[in-house]
Design a protein around this motif. Structure first.
Motif, PDB file in Angstrom:
ATOM      1  N   MET A   1       5.683  24.876  33.090  1.00  0.00           N
ATOM      2  CA  MET A   1       6.885  25.431  33.720  1.00  0.00           C
ATOM      3  C   MET A   1       7.179  26.841  33.224  1.00  0.00           C
TER       4      MET A   1
ATOM      5  N   ARG B   1       9.221  27.925  40.845  1.00  0.00           N
ATOM      6  CA  ARG B   1      10.474  27.239  40.507  1.00  0.00           C
ATOM      7  C   ARG B   1      11.250  26.879  41.764  1.00  0.00           C
TER       8      ARG B   1
ATOM      9  N   THR C   1      15.240  23.572  40.370  1.00  0.00           N
ATOM     10  CA  THR C   1      15.479  23.349  38.942  1.00  0.00           C
ATOM     11  C   THR C   1      15.832  21.895  38.656  1.00  0.00           C
TER      12      THR C   1
END
Length: 577
Positions: A99, A107, A112
């Motif tokens: 990540m 992303r 998120t």
């Protein structure tokens, strides 16, 4: 199954634990299986014949088998826990490292909230499934198979009952296991939505309160929470039917065993101990199937989690490093050659064939309306994302040819929103340079006008910042963000509208510090005020992703209509103020 194969690679360091745990479980199961047989002999041979010595011997055997079973069970729990927890920990670490390589595109592709769910809930689901597999999935089938074999050998008169009960239980287990996987995939999707909403609202709580939208946000969260609740209830209710159904079938088997056994005992073809042993083995078969079904349902629940984890690990990174990346020191000469950028393939370009050149040590001011592409342009320099077209060169070499570590070590970057981390102020500043001296720290603080408020704090540089640095004002956070960039003494300094939260006097002091301490640094200053950039060597005027003006402050005032309009509007605003 591809997900299982890929995640199985993380078991490599824990092969010993993974092997020894099932072996110890085999020991426990073996001891559990022989106890009903020992009890059968105790009743039919010892108690029936009044042989107390035989009963005592059988008691010792039963006690010994129980102790060995305890050793096997405790050992299996110990080693399976170590294997599963370390396995999950390594996956969690790999996910986080992956990540950290994501650009905004990756992303945004996951959101998120979903990434948080995968890193926490999904990994925990995988850990639980693996632990249950080592502990119970070995125990369940062994208990089932062992009990069936023993019943066939020692109580063949009652074996026909198993031929009816076992298929019913296996069919039920298959149905519930298959359906539970679908249900829990929907549950995970609902958790994603809840986490995303939670993350957004906690991050934007001040906006919510400022616009008095608490009621609406609570209502929206309530809808997502209700959807999650309904999916959870559906999944748990469907899965919950399995236990009573299995108990019902087994109880039917016990009744049938007592009825058929009573007939055969009365006929003198069967002993009472055999019936009791059969009922015990029937209970063992129930436990074996029940535990196996629970594990299978947990595995079915974990498989979607495994697929989501693998999706994150296998996600192709947009910003890649060259095979033989350069690690040469960077001086700061920069060329943009017909550079374009779009956020998505189907979107319009937000930067359109941008071309300009900067010499080492020059200061570049960038100004334009909101949405003109100013921030996007400077984010290309540290390769937060790559251009859709054209090429950027640093010191005459393609930007992409540099290693990411080398490139970013030579860039001091501050974003529009000052982002600080919880912990001491000094730790936040040292993010820019780990080995900074006390003198470096002081110079960076003075250059950003931060020393004046840091020195007033009780603990100074040791002052603890809360999450998001909410215990500082916007201007104070901005100054510390500047300190973090300054302490690097970078070859390239990017200030993305960083001085917007500073007063005029502080902004001028920052400009003087840049001119004094960072003469050899190529500096990019994104600003909304001309006063912030009028001393720049080159000013770029952006309009809808195009450069519509380029030159010094005086040159643009004389020849560029867009710059003249911005200047006039700010002068007028100043007069009115």
């Amino acid at each position: 199954m591809q997900a299982v194969k890929q995640l199985g690679q993380y078991l490599g360091p824990y092969k010993f634990f993974t092997l020894i745990a099932p072996l110890l479980m085999v020991l426990e199961v073996t001891m559990d299986l022989i106890q009903p047989t020992i009890m059968q002999h105790m009743i039919d041979t010892g108690i029936a014949n009044g042989d107390n010595r035989y009963v005592l011997n059988m008691f010792v055997w039963m006690l010994g088998s129980a102790v060995l079973g305890l050793i096997g069970g405790v050992g299996c729990s110990y080693y399976s826990s170590k294997a599963a927890i370390h396995f999950a920990s390594d996956i969690r670490q790999a996910l986080y490292e992956k990540m950290m390589t994501y650009s905004a595109k990756e992303r945004d592709a996951f959101t998120t909230g979903k990434l948080i769910t995968i890193l926490t809930s999904d990994v925990e689901s995988i850990q639980r499934a693996f632990m249950m597999t080592l502990r119970i999935f070995v125990r369940g089938p062994l208990l089932f198979i062992g009990a069936v074999i023993i019943v066939f050998v020692t109580a063949r008169e009652l074996f026909s009952i198993l031929l009816i009960i076992v298929p019913l239980l296996v069919i039920a287990m298959y149905f519930f296991t298959k359906y539970s996987g679908v249900l829990y995939r929907r549950v995970q999707e609902a958790i994603d939505a809840v986490n995303t909403k939670l993350q957004e609202n906690l991050a934007g709580i001040r906006v919510v309160k400022a616009f008095r939208r608490e009621t609406q946000q609570v209502a929206q969260f309530g809808e997502l929470n209700e959807a999650l609740t309904k999916r959870f209830i559906t999944a748990e209710q469907i899965v919950g039917v399995l236990v009573p159904f299995t108990m019902f079938v087994v109880n039917l088997g016990i009744v049938a065993a007592l009825w058929l056994g009573a007939i055969k005992v009365d006929a003198g073809t069967l002993q009472v101990g055999v019936i009791l042993a059969f009922i015990n083995y029937l209970t063992i078969i129930l436990n074996g199937l029940m535990s196996s079904s629970m594990v299978l349902m947990q595995i079915a629940r974990a498989l979607p989690s495994g697929e989501r984890i693998v999706d994150v690990l296998n996600k192709e990174i947009a910003v890649k490093e060259a095979e033989h990346a350069l690690t040469d020191p960077i001086k700061g000469a920069i060329d943009f050659d017909q550079v374009s950028y779009r956020y998505y393939e189907t979107a319009e370009d937000v930067l359109k064939k941008i071309s300009f050149s900067v010499k080492p040590g020059q200061t570049v001011g960038i100004i334009g309306k909101t949405g003109s592409g100013k921030s996007t342009l400077v984010k290309l320099l540290p390769r937060l994302f790559d251009p859709s077209g054209g090429e950027i060169r640093i010191d005459g070499k393609p930007l992409k040819s540099y290693s990411l570590a080398t490139l970013r070590e030579h860039i001091g970057f501050t974003s529009q929103k000052a982002l600080l981390f919880s912990g001491p102020i000094e730790k936040n500043i040292r993010l820019g340079k780990d080995d900074a001296t006390a003198e470096d720290l002081q110079q960076a603080l003075e250059a950003s006008c931060a020393s004046e408020f840091v020195e007033r704090l009780d603990k100074g540089l040791a002052h603890e910042l809360s999450q998001g640095a909410t215990n500082l004002s916007g201007g104070q956070k901005q100054r510390l963000a500047l300190s973090r960039a300054f302490i690097r003494k970078p070859a390239i300094l990017v200030l993305d509208d960083t001085t917007s939260a500073l007063d005029s006097a502080s902004e001028q002091q920052v400009q003087r510090a840049i001119a004094t301490y960072y003469q050899d640094t190529t500096t990019f200053i994104v600003a909304s005020k001309i006063a912030s950039i009028q001393q720049a060597d080159v000013i770029l005027v952006l309009e809808d992703g195009d450069i519509v003006g380029q030159g010094t402050h005086q040159q643009l005032l004389q020849s560029n209509a867009h710059y003249q309009a911005i200047y006039a509007s700010q002068q007028k605003a100043g007069e009115q103020g």
